[in-house]
Motif scaffolding. Structure first.
Motif, PDB file in Angstrom:
ATOM      1  N   GLN A  45     -47.007  -8.161  32.278  1.00  0.00           N
ATOM      2  CA  GLN A  45     -46.056  -7.566  31.352  1.00  0.00           C
ATOM      3  C   GLN A  45     -45.283  -6.462  32.066  1.00  0.00           C
ATOM      4  N   GLN A  46     -44.099  -6.189  31.540  1.00  0.00           N
ATOM      5  CA  GLN A  46     -43.307  -5.097  32.117  1.00  0.00           C
ATOM      6  C   GLN A  46     -43.988  -3.762  31.848  1.00  0.00           C
ATOM      7  N   ASP A  47     -43.929  -2.849  32.844  1.00  0.00           N
ATOM      8  CA  ASP A  47     -44.526  -1.524  32.700  1.00  0.00           C
ATOM      9  C   ASP A  47     -43.644  -0.520  33.451  1.00  0.00           C
ATOM     10  N   ASN A  48     -43.760   0.730  33.080  1.00  0.00           N
ATOM     11  CA  ASN A  48     -42.968   1.765  33.748  1.00  0.00           C
ATOM     12  C   ASN A  48     -43.677   3.103  33.628  1.00  0.00           C
ATOM     13  N   GLY A  49     -43.214   4.049  34.401  1.00  0.00           N
ATOM     14  CA  GLY A  49     -43.810   5.383  34.391  1.00  0.00           C
ATOM     15  C   GLY A  49     -42.989   6.347  35.247  1.00  0.00           C
ATOM     16  N   VAL A  50     -43.500   7.570  35.379  1.00  0.00           N
ATOM     17  CA  VAL A  50     -42.810   8.621  36.125  1.00  0.00           C
ATOM     18  C   VAL A  50     -43.761   9.190  37.169  1.00  0.00           C
ATOM     19  N   MET A  51     -43.234   9.448  38.354  1.00  0.00           N
ATOM     20  CA  MET A  51     -44.003  10.049  39.445  1.00  0.00           C
ATOM     21  C   MET A  51     -43.301  11.328  39.904  1.00  0.00           C
ATOM     22  N   LYS A  52     -44.082  12.324  40.211  1.00  0.00           N
ATOM     23  CA  LYS A  52     -43.560  13.552  40.829  1.00  0.00           C
ATOM     24  C   LYS A  52     -44.169  13.654  42.222  1.00  0.00           C
ATOM     25  N   THR A  53     -43.318  13.481  43.239  1.00  0.00           N
ATOM     26  CA  THR A  53     -43.815  13.430  44.607  1.00  0.00           C
ATOM     27  C   THR A  53     -44.049  14.841  45.156  1.00  0.00           C
ATOM     28  N   SER A  54     -44.716  14.852  46.292  1.00  0.00           N
ATOM     29  CA  SER A  54     -45.068  16.140  46.900  1.00  0.00           C
ATOM     30  C   SER A  54     -43.847  16.903  47.420  1.00  0.00           C
ATOM     31  N   ASP A  55     -42.722  16.212  47.650  1.00  0.00           N
ATOM     32  CA  ASP A  55     -41.525  16.893  48.135  1.00  0.00           C
ATOM     33  C   ASP A  55     -40.589  17.310  46.991  1.00  0.00           C
ATOM     34  N   GLY A  56     -41.126  17.287  45.725  1.00  0.00           N
ATOM     35  CA  GLY A  56     -40.361  17.785  44.588  1.00  0.00           C
ATOM     36  C   GLY A  56     -39.461  16.763  43.916  1.00  0.00           C
ATOM     37  N   LYS A  57     -39.551  15.522  44.299  1.00  0.00           N
ATOM     38  CA  LYS A  57     -38.718  14.500  43.662  1.00  0.00           C
ATOM     39  C   LYS A  57     -39.397  13.970  42.395  1.00  0.00           C
TER      40      LYS A  57
END
Length: 825
Positions: free
Chosen positions: A530-542
């Protein structure tokens, strides 16, 4: 002699005698010598009577019966239409009553009511032999006698060892049959009995064993008389027809099915065995039976064999063969099978169409070499300088040195490319498959081109994209993916998902998120595809937004988008929107407060001005009266302005409620026009009402409808000069009330019409700009909409479209049910 048969003869003789006597009397009357003639005739009559008596005594002494068939049977002698055996006709019967009674014992199986026919039905199919010792039946010999005049003599053996002698002769145009019971004759007939006993010796040695064997046979067996009457059945027959015992079957004549009687007649008439296969319901099941019937002494025998399993197997085999042929005929590839003799033994339609060959030629089963030569002659094969060697190589597949499956390609002169597969057939010969690869190769080339275009497209996307196969290996990625995660030079040789994650985890460390994404890539169960999504906050602030999308081929697409700047913009817009909302709220509260604070001193000013105008404090000069009127006019204008501001504030705060009633539309228009008619007269502007007096009512807020009309009229008067014309129109169309106020004033430019209905917008800066804004707000509260049509110098028309029954969304709670529901209560 049978009394029924002698009576016609006696009547005939008596008639002849009477005729003679009458002739004598007539002769006596005309001649005196007639008396002598009368005496002569009396003597002749007496002789005839004596002769008849002697014939009767002879017939009565005969130990049998005589059957006579006349050449032309009279109507009363012909067989009735419903006669069971029409071929017998209706013969005349002569003989003694004793002989007739004796022969009637042989007629138990007969069905006819005529004694002569019934005797024939009983004895016609009994075992018999002629004088030469040949087996025969009375039925066959009697048919030959009547049709060909062939005489015969038969010895017939009946039940209980009784014998009959049957002799057939012709007498002029008549056919005569003598049937004699030798038992009545008292003759031994030892020679005939010996012949019959010899034929029955085998069964006679142990007849009970023979009957017991048939009785216990697992298949239905039965015996019938020559007239088609059941005489005996076995137990399997009883089970097949669902009968309890033999007597029940014989009494009710229960046949195995409705076709048994017809088959029995055919067996008797042909004197030969008959064999038929048909479906019969037995014990509630539909079974396939092979029914055999064969002539026997005294009738016929029958047996029925259950061949349901054989029929089912045969049908299944036929279906499989047909399905196999149909399957090959529906195969898109050409199929040709050559036998061990190299002749074509099978081909499908695709083969015939592939080479455009004549079906008649293929039906002749040409050999493989001849077929190749024909294709070469018609320029269907590629031109080869060494054709003879190539042809020999093709035919070498029939020999032992080439047993493997061999494939190659044939490039045809018309541009087609065939994939040819050869395989030795298990039964000898050769199986060949011809597959047209032209479209496939073209599609493959187009596919490779699309893949290259796809890769170039992905490389130009800002989003980072990676495609993983169902085995978890990286199949495709773009440059943005490599740059986002810093994977330059680390994605060669299709690495597995875990290897890619190990490199990416340097920038994002949450293994739970990576495990979730991995399950979307490698787990084939539907809940994970199934389609899935989310948000990531990387170590370089992105801030990255990721998306997983399953693909039809089992692969999974992963996309990563850098939304850091987007989120910053969204936050700025959100802050700005909140500031606007706060400012709007502050404006609304300020307007409400100021309006309230202005209304109180305004009421005082209006009160004192009206008191001065009334003259109670004292008379006013003309100058003073003019000033007081100006104060009243300004106060009234200010009061209406404050009311409009408050109404607009309530609408914006969504606190305005409509008081819905049935409003007479014509009356509401006239009252609104009356409010402005004084001003119109003073400015010499004509106001015209165009409305059918029978327009009826509209379910709306009467106060707001009048306020809409008043604001539209006031606005039109302000922009219409002296001598102008204002028209108020109203009509109903398909449940919608159309109100419009038009003028021929100076009009409005196109660029200002879009904001004409906005609050605090005035086109001439002489008003507060609330009139049209309130008009739109009141119309929308009723569930309608407004429109404007105007041009500079051509006047303006404002049109309001209102539902005939206003929407209750802005009505008071007690009115939300609508007028029909309230009336019902």
């Amino acid at each position: 002699m049978d009394l029924n048969m002698t009576q016609p003869l006696i009547v005939l003789i008596a008639g002849a005698a009477a005729f003679g006597l009458a002739a004598l009397l007539w002769a006596l009357r005309i001649s005196s010598g007639a008396r002598g003639a009368a005496t002569k005739y009396r003597e002749e009559t007496q002789k005839m009577r004596e002769k008849l008596a002697r014939a009767e005594s002879v017939f009565g002494a005969h130990p049998g019966v005589i059957l006579v068939w006349e050449e032309d049977e009279s109507d009363d002698k012909r067989a009735p239409l419903d006669a069971p055996e029409p071929e017998w006709g209706v013969p005349s019967l002569y003989g003694s009553p004793v002989a007739l009674m004796g022969l009637m014992r042989f007629a138990d199986d007969g069905v006819s009511e005529n004694p002569a026919v019934r005797i024939l039905e009983g004895v016609a199919d009994l075992e018999a032999r002629d004088g030469a010792g040949q087996d025969a039946t009375l039925r066959d010999r009697l048919k030959q006698l009547r049709e060909e005049g062939a005489p015969f003599s038969l010895t017939i053996i009946g039940p209980s060892g009784r014998f009959l002698e049957a002799d057939g002769r012709t007498a002029g145009a008549r056919a005569v049959l003598w049937i004699t019971d030798t038992t009545i004759k008292g003759l031994e007939e030892s020679g005939a009995r010996a012949r019959f006993e010899e034929a029955r010796a085998a069964v006679a040695r142990d007849p009970m064993a023979f009957l017991e064997m048939l009785g216990k046979a697992p298949f239905p067996a039965w015996r019938m008389s020559g007239a088609g009457k059941l005489q005996w059945v076995n137990k399997a027959y009883l089970n097949a027809v669902g009968a309890g015992n033999l007597d029940q079957v014989l009494d009710r004549q229960i046949m195995l099915d409705q076709h048994v009687t017809g088959q029995a007649q055919k067996t008797i008439q042909s004197s030969a065995e008959t064999d038929d296969t048909r479906h019969i319901v037995m014990a509630g099941e539909r079974r396939a039976l092979r029914v055999k019937m064969f002539p026997l002494s005294g009738g016929l025998g029958g047996m029925a064999f259950d061949i349901t399993d054989q029929e089912s197997a045969r049908e299944n085999l036929d279906k499989h063969v047909k399905a196999h042929d149909e399957t090959l005929n529906h195969v898109a590839d050409g199929v040709a099978i050559f036998g061990p003799d190299r002749k074509l033994i099978f081909h499908n339609r695709a083969f015939e169409q592939l080479w455009s060959l004549d079906p008649g030629y293929l039906m002749e089963k040409p050999d493989h070499g001849t077929l190749l030569d024909r294709l070469r002659e018609r320029r269907k094969l590629q031109s080869r300088p060494d054709y003879a060697r190539w042809r020999a190589g093709e035919l070498a597949y029939y020999q032992g040195e080439k047993n493997d499956i061999v494939e190659d390609q044939w490039n045809l002169p018309d541009g087609r490319i065939l994939k040819v597969t050869r395989q030795r057939h298990p039964l000898g010969g050769l199986l060949m498959l011809f597959k047209d690869m032209t479209d496939e190769l073209s599609l493959r080339s187009e596919y490779n081109g699309l893949i290259n275009v796809q890769k170039a497209t992905l490389d130009h996307l800002r989003e980072a994209v990676a495609v993983f196969g169902a085995d978890g290996r990286l199949r495709l990625h773009n440059e943005a993916f490599t740059e986002l995660w810093g994977l330059q030079g680390k994605l060669a040789d299709a690495p597995e998902f875990d290897a890619v994650v190990d490199e990416c985890s340097r920038m994002y460390h949450d293994r739970n998120v990576w495990s979730n994404i991995k399950s979307r890539v490698t787990n084939p169960s539907p809940e994970y595809r199934q389609q899935d999504n989310g948000v990531m906050k990387t170590s370089d602030g992105k801030t990255l937004r990721w998306l997983s999308q399953p693909l039809p081929n089992g692969a999974t697409l992963l996309a990563f988008m850098n939304v850091t700047a987007q989120l910053q913009v969204e936050q700025a817009l959100k802050d700005k929107a909140e500031a606007y909302q706060a400012a709007d709220k502050l404006k609304t509260e300020f307007v409400q407060n100021v309006s309230y604070q202005l209304r109180s001193p305004l009421t005082t000013i209006l009160g004192y001005a009206e008191l001065l105008e009334s003259g109670k404090p004292g008379d006013l000069t003309d100058k003073q009266r003019e000033q007081v009127v100006a104060i009243l006019s300004a106060s009234d204008h200010l009061s209406k302005l404050i009311s409009n501001i408050l109404d607009l504030a309530m609408i914006e705060a969504q606190r305005m409620e409509l008081d819905l009633t049935d409003v007479d539309l014509r009356v509401a228009i006239e009252e609104s026009v009356d409010l402005v008619v004084t001003t119109a007269e003073s400015t010499k502007v004509k106001v015209e009402i165009v409305c059918d007096e029978r327009i009826g009512t509209i379910h709306a807020d009467e106060r707001r409808i009048k306020q809409i009309l008043f604001n539209l009229l006031t606005n039109a008067l302000r922009f219409t000069g002296p001598g102008g014309h204002i028209k108020v129109e109203a009509r109903k169309v398909d449940g919608v009330v159309q109100l419009s106020v038009s003028d021929n004033g100076k009009g409005m430019p196109q660029d200002r019409q879009a904001s004409a209905f906005d609050s605090f917008t005035s086109s001439d800066n002489r008003g507060a700009g609330l009139g049209l804004a309130l008009v739109r707000s009141f119309v929308e509260l009723h569930g309608g909409w407004v429109a404007m049509k105007s041009a500079p110098g051509a006047g303006a028309a404002v049109m309001c479209f209102l539902p005939e029954t206003a929407s209750p969304r802005a009505a008071r709670a007690e009115l939300e049910l609508g007028p029909a529901a309230i009336a019902a209560q």
